[in-house]
Design an enzyme around this catalytic site. Structure first.
Site, PDB file in Angstrom:
ATOM      1  N   ARG A 229      24.146  29.362 -37.002  1.00 21.12           N
ATOM      2  CA  ARG A 229      22.876  30.089 -36.942  1.00 21.12           C
ATOM      3  C   ARG A 229      21.690  29.162 -37.144  1.00 21.12           C
ATOM      4  NH1 ARG A 229      19.440  32.470 -40.903  1.00 21.12           N
ATOM      5  NH2 ARG A 229      20.929  32.061 -42.586  1.00 21.12           N
TER       6      ARG A 229
ATOM      7  N   HIS B 175      25.287  26.735 -46.562  1.00 16.90           N
ATOM      8  CA  HIS B 175      23.902  26.302 -46.749  1.00 16.90           C
ATOM      9  C   HIS B 175      23.894  24.958 -47.456  1.00 16.90           C
ATOM     10  CE1 HIS B 175      19.664  26.225 -47.789  1.00 16.90           C
ATOM     11  NE2 HIS B 175      19.484  27.253 -46.995  1.00 16.90           N
TER      12      HIS B 175
ATOM     13  N   GLY C  87      20.190  46.940 -45.429  1.00 20.19           N
ATOM     14  CA  GLY C  87      19.404  45.730 -45.244  1.00 20.19           C
ATOM     15  C   GLY C  87      18.438  45.937 -44.091  1.00 20.19           C
TER      16      GLY C  87
ATOM     17  N   HIS D 204      27.063  30.621 -46.974  1.00 16.61           N
ATOM     18  CA  HIS D 204      25.763  31.278 -46.901  1.00 16.61           C
ATOM     19  C   HIS D 204      25.700  32.376 -45.851  1.00 16.61           C
ATOM     20  CE1 HIS D 204      21.467  31.801 -47.104  1.00 16.61           C
ATOM     21  NE2 HIS D 204      21.288  31.398 -45.859  1.00 16.61           N
TER      22      HIS D 204
ATOM     23  N   ARG E 114      21.619  23.373 -39.949  1.00 23.07           N
ATOM     24  CA  ARG E 114      22.292  23.474 -41.244  1.00 23.07           C
ATOM     25  C   ARG E 114      23.698  22.888 -41.250  1.00 23.07           C
ATOM     26  NH1 ARG E 114      20.465  29.613 -42.970  1.00 23.07           N
ATOM     27  NH2 ARG E 114      18.354  29.056 -43.659  1.00 23.07           N
TER      28      ARG E 114
ATOM     29  N   GLU F 207      11.343  25.232 -40.333  1.00 22.84           N
ATOM     30  CA  GLU F 207      12.606  25.046 -41.038  1.00 22.84           C
ATOM     31  C   GLU F 207      13.565  24.270 -40.144  1.00 22.84           C
ATOM     32  OE1 GLU F 207      14.084  28.785 -42.456  1.00 22.84           O
ATOM     33  OE2 GLU F 207      12.352  29.146 -43.743  1.00 22.84           O
TER      34      GLU F 207
ATOM     35  N   ALA G 134      16.894  37.090 -48.933  1.00 24.74           N
ATOM     36  CA  ALA G 134      16.428  36.121 -47.941  1.00 24.74           C
ATOM     37  C   ALA G 134      15.126  35.478 -48.396  1.00 24.74           C
ATOM     38  CB  ALA G 134      16.240  36.810 -46.593  1.00 24.74           C
TER      39      ALA G 134
END
Length: 563
Positions: free
Chosen positions: A403, A258, A27, A368, A307, A128, A60
């Site tokens: 996060r 999420h 990743g 998530h 979140r 966001e 992502a």
């Protein structure tokens, strides 16, 4: 508490290779570490479970958060990250993230990543959940991870002929190799990996790769849960291997759900379609069954709250209504805008006969992201010499209890760069040297792949978005009994299936999540206890888990800032 195994059942390695540093994973964190190391050490080996392009980063959607706007500052990004982390962030780690992040994003652009731009050619920045500024860089509207992966893979492919770097694809790391422990009682240093190559190229079966340092970048633990946005490869391999090798793993109880994952019914399993946070960032609303915006008045940022806050309120709304989902409403944004800004989501929803421009989208929270992982300091060093961890497999302290949206890709860039420089420096000055691996004693384990749905259901029910002592105790006991059932002292000469090793790792990760969540008697971020609903200053510490020499799990409180 029943013991954990300290190695998996596997045949004796049939071949050997070596490198200065091994990077496990492909990743953003693994690829960045590999590219940085190639310039600084004589030899790098990259091991990835699938193809180079199959890392978790591909999935992502949202973007990368960085203070790139002239009116934005790292200090503001710092504050937003601490707020989302609910009091458990390492401030030094967050400071490194937000101050070094902008340059890491610019370097990513130099490495060939193409981000969305405005008419003047500047980067388009959006907002966001949890951010008070427009600071999210994205690509292809909602295909940021895919673009980053493409650029980094292309850069690595371009240097693949370089004898200093080797890539082994379709290879699962089974265990970390460790040398003899020292006289201080600490685990022996990590000196390589055992890996299983799945019938590709000149190597096949189980082999051993020796190294002076190993960088774990294997992603998350999503497959420990019944439903997750994570790919099937996210089976906690690196975290479980680190625990078996003697490393401390921390913040395992903090699991991010999420808020807006496409609801497909109670029978849905495995990887679920994600509706990016960026959709709410552009103005989409969350509605209950009565068509009301229920986040208004529950948080000052409404749908753009962190979140964990949004997920908790969705679950509570569903409980109040007796429903299985709520709805995401983006109809007022218009079809042309939605199709252009979110082409991937638009096409994915169309596969389910959902038109973003005219239909309400049924959503519910699903696992998530995992804030926990192998405990590391600012340069990615774990508690075991020679072992580094970066990205979601690490607990760097950046995320704390929850996060902040779009900080994960940035974490991968920043801390992979730091870990590569640190490992290369210690290899160069002779601090990290090669060592002969020794066999770890005790029973081994191999859990049948058919057990995975059972493990996932137990974890979901006991350690889901809301938890209590009874549910966690039941989950921990069932998982412990499952571990014991599949312990063996006989080893194996038969080649196990990769799915059996993965399921054993899933069980190990899920077990520690349950035990840590049971121990933390408060609610904070991604850990919510209905029997301890308040946040307690007494718990403003990390819970770190290690195995003692007999394989017993030990939980200890460690400070937020590591020396």
């Amino acid at each position: 508490m029943t013991r954990f195994v300290q190695k998996l059942s596997a045949p004796t390695p049939g071949w050997t290779t070596s490198a200065d540093v091994i990077v496990v994973g492909s990743g953003v964190a693994g690829l960045t570490a590999a590219l940085e190391l190639r310039r600084q050490v004589d030899s790098v080996l990259v091991v990835t479970k699938g193809l180079l392009s199959s890392g978790n980063t591909v999935w992502a959607q949202g973007g990368i958060a960085a203070a790139l706007h002239p009116e934005d500052t790292p200090a503001e990004h710092f504050d937003d990250t601490l707020e989302a982390g609910a009091g458990l962030c390492s401030e030094s780690a967050v400071r490194a993230l937000v101050t070094e992040g902008p340059d890491r994003v610019r370097k990513l652009v130099r490495r060939g990543a193409h981000f969305d731009t405005d008419p003047s050619g500047g980067l388009t920045l959006t907002r966001e959940g949890g951010h008070h500024r427009d600071r999210i860089v994205h690509a292809g509207g909602d295909a940021t991870g895919a673009e980053i992966s493409r650029a980094l893979v292309a850069r690595l492919e371009a240097v693949r002929a370089d004898p200093r770097i080797e890539v082994i694809e379709n290879a699962m790391v089974v265990d970390l190799l460790t040398a003899a422990p020292g006289g201080d009682g600490r685990p022996g240093p990590v000196c390589g990996v055992t890996l299983h190559v799945i019938g590709q190229g000149t190597r096949d079966g189980v082999g051993a790769a020796l190294a002076k340092a190993v960088v774990i970048a294997t992603g998350g633990i999503g497959q420990a849960y019944r439903s997750s946005t994570n790919p099937a490869s996210a089976t906690g391999d690196g975290v479980a291997a680190g625990l078996r090798a003697g490393a401390a793993i921390a913040d395992m109880e903090f699991v991010q759900f999420h808020p807006t994952v496409l609801w497909q019914g109670v029978a849905a399993r495995g990887q679920q379609p994600l509706i990016s946070e960026a959709v709410r960032g552009e103005g989409a609303h969350l509605l209950n069954a009565a068509g009301e915006r229920f986040m208004l008045g529950r948080h000052e940022l409404a749908e753009l709250a962190p979140r964990d806050v949004v997920s908790r309120n969705i679950v509570r709304m569903m409980e109040e209504e007796g429903s299985d989902n709520v709805f995401l409403d983006c109809r007022h944004l218009g079809g042309d805008f939605l199709r252009g800004r979110f082409p991937t989501i638009w096409e994915r929803l169309a596969e389910f006969d959902i038109d973003m421009a005219t239909d309400l989208i049924p959503v519910a929270p699903a696992q998530h992201f995992h804030s926990g992982g192998i405990l590391t300091e600012l340069n990615g060093r774990s508690t075991v010499r020679g072992l580094y961890a970066v990205g979601e497999a690490a607990c760097s302290g950046v995320h704390g209890a929850n996060r902040l949206a779009s900080n994960s890709l940035l974490e991968g860039l920043v801390f992979a760069t730091r870990a590569a420089a640190d490992a290369a420096g210690l290899v160069a000055d002779g601090t990290l040297t090669g060592a002969d691996p020794v066999e770890r004693t005790g029973p081994t384990s191999l859990v049948p792949a058919t057990m995975r749905p059972r493990i996932q259901s137990v974890t979901h029910r006991g350690a889901g978005p809301f938890r209590d002592a009874a549910g966690l105790r039941r989950a921990a006991d069932i998982l412990a009994a499952t571990r014991v059932k599949f312990h063996t002292t006989n080893g194996t000469t038969v080649m196990p299936q990769a799915a059996e090793w993965e399921t054993t790792n899933v069980l190990g990760a899920a077990s520690v999540i349950a035990e840590a969540a049971l121990a933390r008697q408060e609610s904070r971020g991604g850990h919510q206890r209905t029997d301890f609903p308040d946040t307690s200053d007494a718990w403003r510490v990390r819970l770190a888990a290690t195995l003692d020499p007999d394989g017993q799990l030990e939980l200890m409180r460690v400070p937020l800032e590591l020396g």
